[in-house]
Scaffold this motif. Structure first.
Motif, mmCIF file in Angstrom:
data_model
loop_
_atom_site.group_PDB
_atom_site.id
_atom_site.type_symbol
_atom_site.label_atom_id
_atom_site.label_comp_id
_atom_site.label_asym_id
_atom_site.label_seq_id
_atom_site.Cartn_x
_atom_site.Cartn_y
_atom_site.Cartn_z
ATOM 1 N N ILE A 175 32.858 94.229 -44.083
ATOM 2 C CA ILE A 175 33.076 93.020 -44.870
ATOM 3 C C ILE A 175 33.280 93.347 -46.350
ATOM 4 N N LEU A 176 32.553 94.314 -46.862
ATOM 5 C CA LEU A 176 32.523 94.560 -48.301
ATOM 6 C C LEU A 176 33.897 94.863 -48.910
ATOM 7 N N PRO A 177 34.739 95.690 -48.284
ATOM 8 C CA PRO A 177 36.074 95.894 -48.872
ATOM 9 C C PRO A 177 36.911 94.620 -48.936
ATOM 10 N N ILE A 178 36.678 93.696 -48.006
ATOM 11 C CA ILE A 178 37.390 92.417 -48.040
ATOM 12 C C ILE A 178 36.966 91.616 -49.261
ATOM 13 N N ARG A 179 35.652 91.586 -49.555
ATOM 14 C CA ARG A 179 35.178 90.859 -50.732
ATOM 15 C C ARG A 179 35.787 91.438 -52.008
ATOM 16 N N ALA A 180 35.861 92.764 -52.087
ATOM 17 C CA ALA A 180 36.455 93.390 -53.271
ATOM 18 C C ALA A 180 37.928 93.026 -53.394
ATOM 19 N N LEU A 181 38.654 93.122 -52.290
ATOM 20 C CA LEU A 181 40.095 92.874 -52.298
ATOM 21 C C LEU A 181 40.427 91.425 -52.622
ATOM 22 N N GLU A 182 39.714 90.488 -51.999
ATOM 23 C CA GLU A 182 40.088 89.088 -52.181
ATOM 24 C C GLU A 182 39.723 88.566 -53.570
ATOM 25 N N ASN A 183 38.818 89.274 -54.248
ATOM 26 C CA ASN A 183 38.391 88.832 -55.576
ATOM 27 C C ASN A 183 38.784 89.784 -56.702
ATOM 28 N N GLN A 184 39.392 90.904 -56.374
ATOM 29 C CA GLN A 184 39.856 91.872 -57.373
ATOM 30 C C GLN A 184 38.751 92.324 -58.322
ATOM 31 N N TYR A 185 37.580 92.606 -57.759
ATOM 32 C CA TYR A 185 36.531 93.256 -58.556
ATOM 33 C C TYR A 185 35.989 94.453 -57.790
ATOM 34 N N PHE A 186 35.270 95.304 -58.514
ATOM 35 C CA PHE A 186 34.622 96.444 -57.887
ATOM 36 C C PHE A 186 33.359 95.987 -57.164
ATOM 37 N N VAL A 187 33.037 96.643 -56.073
ATOM 38 C CA VAL A 187 31.787 96.408 -55.353
ATOM 39 C C VAL A 187 31.053 97.735 -55.213
ATOM 40 N N ILE A 188 29.784 97.715 -55.578
ATOM 41 C CA ILE A 188 28.918 98.876 -55.364
ATOM 42 C C ILE A 188 27.801 98.430 -54.431
ATOM 43 N N SER A 189 27.794 98.991 -53.247
ATOM 44 C CA SER A 189 26.810 98.620 -52.227
ATOM 45 C C SER A 189 25.861 99.781 -51.989
ATOM 46 N N CYS A 190 24.567 99.495 -52.019
ATOM 47 C CA CYS A 190 23.564 100.513 -51.742
ATOM 48 C C CYS A 190 22.686 100.064 -50.573
#
Length: 263
Positions: A175-190
């Motif tokens: 799911i996380l790459p979709i959130r980054a792509l659809e909103n054009q921001y970086f995501v850092i998941s730990c």
């Protein structure tokens, strides 16, 4: 900016040991932003509220915040992860954001799995915060499954979304790459590694922490062992994805066609 995560096996029910371990790993590092796992001070598995209460902290008198403030002062950046918060008799799974001045923001986990609903109350606010010139958004584990939350952060100007987690399944990392792509921001998941007993049954966490760019590309993905990782990211890419910009040069106006509220 230099940003990353510290994926490790959280020590169950021992705040001091976790905080000392984090400090020992970070004291020689320099960074702008670091994400820790969900419930990094105590672990995730608690069968009753009574077991959890000794590890809950109030935000105006938190040993965790004091000690992370000292670490942040050495490292030059800010640190985020979640802790059990006690406020007016209610328990929350709360993400804190700490820099060398102390607590600069917090956000209570909004979407609680049924297991957590026995212990915690859902948060009611979605907000970004600023550290230096970085606009930071927060999601905690299951929160990322809900697209409106990610879009709300976008509308508030998030450039980097920090996602602290404890999961064992394989859906959240997809799911996380979709959130980054659809909103054009970086995501850092730990996400943490290791495992815990849940009502007498041993369950494992999968790790696979990620740093994802504004096109949904995975810049780094961990395995299932301890890893402390930093990458350099360019905030000028936010809102200007390489592929998406071939479709429209103005993603911001498209996002602003929506108004998203939380009730």
């Amino acid at each position: 900016m230099r940003a990353g995560f510290f994926q490790y096996d959280v020590i169950s029910k021992d705040r001091d040991a976790n905080l000392e371990y984090i400090a020992s790993k970070l004291r020689t590092e320099q960074f702008d932003l670091l994400v820790l796992p969900e419930l990094f001070t105590c672990g995730y598995a608690f069968d009753t509220r009574e077991q959890l209460l000794p590890f809950a902290e109030t935000l105006d008198n938190s040993e965790t915040i004091r000690r992370l403030t000292a670490v942040a002062a050495l490292c030059g950046g800010c640190i985020t992860g979640t802790i059990p918060e006690l406020c007016e008799g209610l328990l929350y799974n709360t993400a804190i954001v700490v820099n060398d001045t102390g607590l600069i923001a917090y956000q209570r986990k909004i979407h609680l799995p049924d297991y957590e609903k026995r212990l915690y109350t859902s948060g009611e606010a979605i907000k970004v915060c600023k550290h230096k010139d970085i606009t930071i958004g927060i999601m905690t584990c299951f929160d990322c499954w809900f697209a409106p939350l990610g879009a709300k952060l976008k509308l508030q100007g998030a450039e980097v979304v920090c996602h602290s987690a404890c999961f064992g399944g394989d859906v959240t990392p997809r799911i996380l790459p979709i959130r980054a792509l659809e909103n054009q921001y970086f995501v850092i998941s730990c996400n943490r590694v290791g495992g815990e007993l849940f009502e007498g049954i041993w369950e494992s966490y999968r790790g696979e922490s990620q740093i994802i760019d504004v096109d949904g590309n995975i810049l780094y993905k961990a395995g299932n062992e301890e890893e402390l990782v930093f990458v350099n990211i360019d905030l000028k890419e936010v809102g200007n994805p390489r592929f998406g910009s071939l479709i429209t040069s103005d993603f911001t106006s498209e996002h602003e066609k929506y108004r998203i509220d939380i009730f």
